[in-house]
Motif scaffolding. Structure first.
Motif, PDB file in Angstrom:
ATOM      1  N   LEU A 102      10.430 -15.758   6.040  1.00  0.00           N
ATOM      2  CA  LEU A 102      10.682 -16.343   4.659  1.00  0.00           C
ATOM      3  C   LEU A 102      12.688 -17.692   6.174  1.00  0.00           C
ATOM      4  O   LEU A 102      12.850 -17.532   6.388  1.00  0.00           O
ATOM      5  N   ARG A 103      11.997 -18.757   5.146  1.00  0.00           N
ATOM      6  CA  ARG A 103      13.087 -19.871   6.491  1.00  0.00           C
ATOM      7  C   ARG A 103      14.504 -20.275   5.475  1.00  0.00           C
ATOM      8  O   ARG A 103      14.815 -21.401   5.268  1.00  0.00           O
ATOM      9  N   TYR A 104      14.644 -20.541   4.041  1.00  0.00           N
ATOM     10  CA  TYR A 104      14.885 -20.476   2.752  1.00  0.00           C
ATOM     11  C   TYR A 104      14.739 -19.366   1.245  1.00  0.00           C
ATOM     12  O   TYR A 104      14.204 -18.566   1.631  1.00  0.00           O
ATOM     13  N   VAL A 105      16.525 -19.702   1.282  1.00  0.00           N
ATOM     14  CA  VAL A 105      16.634 -18.069   0.094  1.00  0.00           C
ATOM     15  C   VAL A 105      15.623 -18.643  -1.458  1.00  0.00           C
ATOM     16  O   VAL A 105      15.478 -19.303  -1.777  1.00  0.00           O
ATOM     17  N   SER A 106      14.950 -17.504  -0.987  1.00  0.00           N
ATOM     18  CA  SER A 106      14.028 -17.121  -3.185  1.00  0.00           C
ATOM     19  C   SER A 106      14.557 -16.250  -3.718  1.00  0.00           C
ATOM     20  O   SER A 106      15.288 -15.038  -2.896  1.00  0.00           O
ATOM     21  N   PHE A 107      14.259 -16.471  -4.985  1.00  0.00           N
ATOM     22  CA  PHE A 107      14.870 -14.744  -5.772  1.00  0.00           C
ATOM     23  C   PHE A 107      13.913 -14.453  -6.454  1.00  0.00           C
ATOM     24  O   PHE A 107      13.662 -14.104  -7.378  1.00  0.00           O
ATOM     25  N   ASP A 108      12.359 -14.887  -5.783  1.00  0.00           N
ATOM     26  CA  ASP A 108      11.313 -14.184  -6.449  1.00  0.00           C
ATOM     27  C   ASP A 108      11.197 -12.605  -5.246  1.00  0.00           C
ATOM     28  O   ASP A 108      10.868 -13.368  -4.198  1.00  0.00           O
ATOM     29  N   PRO A 109      11.754 -11.678  -6.284  1.00  0.00           N
ATOM     30  CA  PRO A 109      11.434 -10.647  -5.193  1.00  0.00           C
ATOM     31  C   PRO A 109       9.415 -10.906  -4.221  1.00  0.00           C
ATOM     32  O   PRO A 109       9.647  -9.613  -3.290  1.00  0.00           O
ATOM     33  N   LEU A 110       9.189 -10.949  -4.125  1.00  0.00           N
ATOM     34  CA  LEU A 110       7.412 -10.953  -3.837  1.00  0.00           C
ATOM     35  C   LEU A 110       7.209 -12.092  -2.313  1.00  0.00           C
ATOM     36  O   LEU A 110       6.707 -11.428  -1.861  1.00  0.00           O
ATOM     37  N   ASP A 111       8.303 -12.766  -2.505  1.00  0.00           N
ATOM     38  CA  ASP A 111       8.842 -13.738  -1.384  1.00  0.00           C
ATOM     39  C   ASP A 111       9.111 -12.336  -0.115  1.00  0.00           C
ATOM     40  O   ASP A 111       9.091 -12.713   0.884  1.00  0.00           O
ATOM     41  N   TYR A 112       9.804 -11.218  -0.546  1.00  0.00           N
ATOM     42  CA  TYR A 112      10.327 -10.354   0.826  1.00  0.00           C
ATOM     43  C   TYR A 112       9.519  -9.372   0.494  1.00  0.00           C
ATOM     44  O   TYR A 112       8.758  -8.510  -0.162  1.00  0.00           O
ATOM     45  N   HIS A 113       9.683  -8.773   2.024  1.00  0.00           N
ATOM     46  CA  HIS A 113       8.608  -7.222   2.413  1.00  0.00           C
ATOM     47  C   HIS A 113       9.647  -6.226   2.673  1.00  0.00           C
ATOM     48  O   HIS A 113       8.613  -5.113   3.069  1.00  0.00           O
ATOM     49  N   CYS A 114      10.597  -6.497   3.374  1.00  0.00           N
ATOM     50  CA  CYS A 114      11.222  -5.411   3.361  1.00  0.00           C
ATOM     51  C   CYS A 114      12.786  -5.262   2.435  1.00  0.00           C
ATOM     52  O   CYS A 114      13.157  -6.378   2.454  1.00  0.00           O
ATOM     53  N   TRP A 115      12.835  -4.185   1.782  1.00  0.00           N
ATOM     54  CA  TRP A 115      13.247  -3.608   1.237  1.00  0.00           C
ATOM     55  C   TRP A 115      14.422  -2.392   1.441  1.00  0.00           C
ATOM     56  O   TRP A 115      13.818  -1.349   1.995  1.00  0.00           O
ATOM     57  N   GLY A 116      15.589  -2.728   0.746  1.00  0.00           N
ATOM     58  CA  GLY A 116      16.186  -0.716   1.343  1.00  0.00           C
ATOM     59  C   GLY A 116      15.991   0.151  -0.456  1.00  0.00           C
ATOM     60  O   GLY A 116      15.429  -0.767  -1.223  1.00  0.00           O
ATOM     61  N   GLN A 117      16.145   1.129  -0.245  1.00  0.00           N
ATOM     62  CA  GLN A 117      15.642   1.990  -1.081  1.00  0.00           C
ATOM     63  C   GLN A 117      16.663   2.172  -2.355  1.00  0.00           C
ATOM     64  O   GLN A 117      16.271   2.545  -3.455  1.00  0.00           O
ATOM     65  N   GLY A 118      18.211   1.385  -2.264  1.00  0.00           N
ATOM     66  CA  GLY A 118      17.923   0.798  -3.758  1.00  0.00           C
ATOM     67  C   GLY A 118      19.822   1.626  -3.992  1.00  0.00           C
ATOM     68  O   GLY A 118      19.782   2.758  -3.903  1.00  0.00           O
ATOM     69  N   THR A 119      20.888   0.611  -4.236  1.00  0.00           N
ATOM     70  CA  THR A 119      21.913   1.792  -4.662  1.00  0.00           C
ATOM     71  C   THR A 119      22.116   1.554  -6.517  1.00  0.00           C
ATOM     72  O   THR A 119      22.104   0.541  -6.845  1.00  0.00           O
ATOM     73  N   GLN A 120      22.696   2.819  -7.155  1.00  0.00           N
ATOM     74  CA  GLN A 120      22.779   2.525  -8.520  1.00  0.00           C
ATOM     75  C   GLN A 120      24.023   2.051  -9.226  1.00  0.00           C
ATOM     76  O   GLN A 120      25.332   2.304  -8.385  1.00  0.00           O
ATOM     77  N   VAL A 121      24.170   0.860  -9.865  1.00  0.00           N
ATOM     78  CA  VAL A 121      25.735   0.472 -10.232  1.00  0.00           C
ATOM     79  C   VAL A 121      25.293   0.382 -11.982  1.00  0.00           C
ATOM     80  O   VAL A 121      24.916   0.141 -12.728  1.00  0.00           O
ATOM     81  N   THR A 122      26.969   0.789 -12.299  1.00  0.00           N
ATOM     82  CA  THR A 122      26.701   1.783 -14.034  1.00  0.00           C
ATOM     83  C   THR A 122      27.979   1.324 -14.044  1.00  0.00           C
ATOM     84  O   THR A 122      29.062   1.330 -13.426  1.00  0.00           O
ATOM     85  N   VAL A 123      28.450   0.296 -15.238  1.00  0.00           N
ATOM     86  CA  VAL A 123      29.027  -0.896 -15.806  1.00  0.00           C
ATOM     87  C   VAL A 123      29.182   0.127 -17.166  1.00  0.00           C
ATOM     88  O   VAL A 123      28.413   0.057 -17.737  1.00  0.00           O
ATOM     89  N   SER A 124      30.602   0.777 -17.382  1.00  0.00           N
ATOM     90  CA  SER A 124      30.721   0.978 -18.244  1.00  0.00           C
ATOM     91  C   SER A 124      31.584   0.509 -19.406  1.00  0.00           C
ATOM     92  O   SER A 124      32.298  -0.414 -18.906  1.00  0.00           O
ATOM     93  N   SER A 125      31.307   0.210 -21.296  1.00  0.00           N
ATOM     94  CA  SER A 125      31.835  -1.154 -21.301  1.00  0.00           C
ATOM     95  C   SER A 125      33.580   0.017 -22.510  1.00  0.00           C
ATOM     96  O   SER A 125      33.546   1.082 -22.275  1.00  0.00           O
TER      97      SER A 125
END
Length: 125
Positions: A102-125
């Protein structure tokens, strides 16, 4: 291949703050583009923020603009997502991603091929 590790998620009340980290394991981000994405249950993965390491420019989705700030450390091994004024609708699993092609910032997840495992964010009301 760069391996990404996210951390910093958790449970917070609405209006609170969290800071997520994304570390490149065994390498640096060099001049890569780094993106933060999130996925809520039953919804598609969406781009939240992106950083172009070539010049440090950052980009944000309208839904988080003014509340989230993306930054990097001087060693280019870690990027951060500071999340303020959190809302219940920010609840999701947050992922960081990169792709050396990638040479520019993209918000399309299909443009990225290296991902982390993710971290949960929970916001309570």
């Amino acid at each position: 291949q760069t391996q990404l590790v996210e951390s910093g998620g958790g449970l917070v009340q609405a209006g609170g703050s969290l800071r997520l980290s994304c570390s490149a394991s065994g390498s640096t981000f060099d001049d890569y583009v780094i993106g933060w994405f999130r996925q809520a249950p039953g919804k598609e993965r969406e781009g939240v923020s992106g950083l172009a390491n070539s010049d440090g420019s950052t980009y944000y989705a309208d839904s988080v603009k003014g509340r989230f700030t993306m930054s990097r450390d001087n060693t280019r091994t870690t990027v951060y997502l500071q999340m303020n004024s959190l809302k219940p609708e920010d609840t999701a699993v947050y992922y960081c991603a990169t792709d050396p092609r990638l040479r520019y910032v993209s918000f399309d997840p299909l443009d990225y091929h290296c991902w982390g495992q993710g971290t949960q964010v929970t916001v309570s009301s």
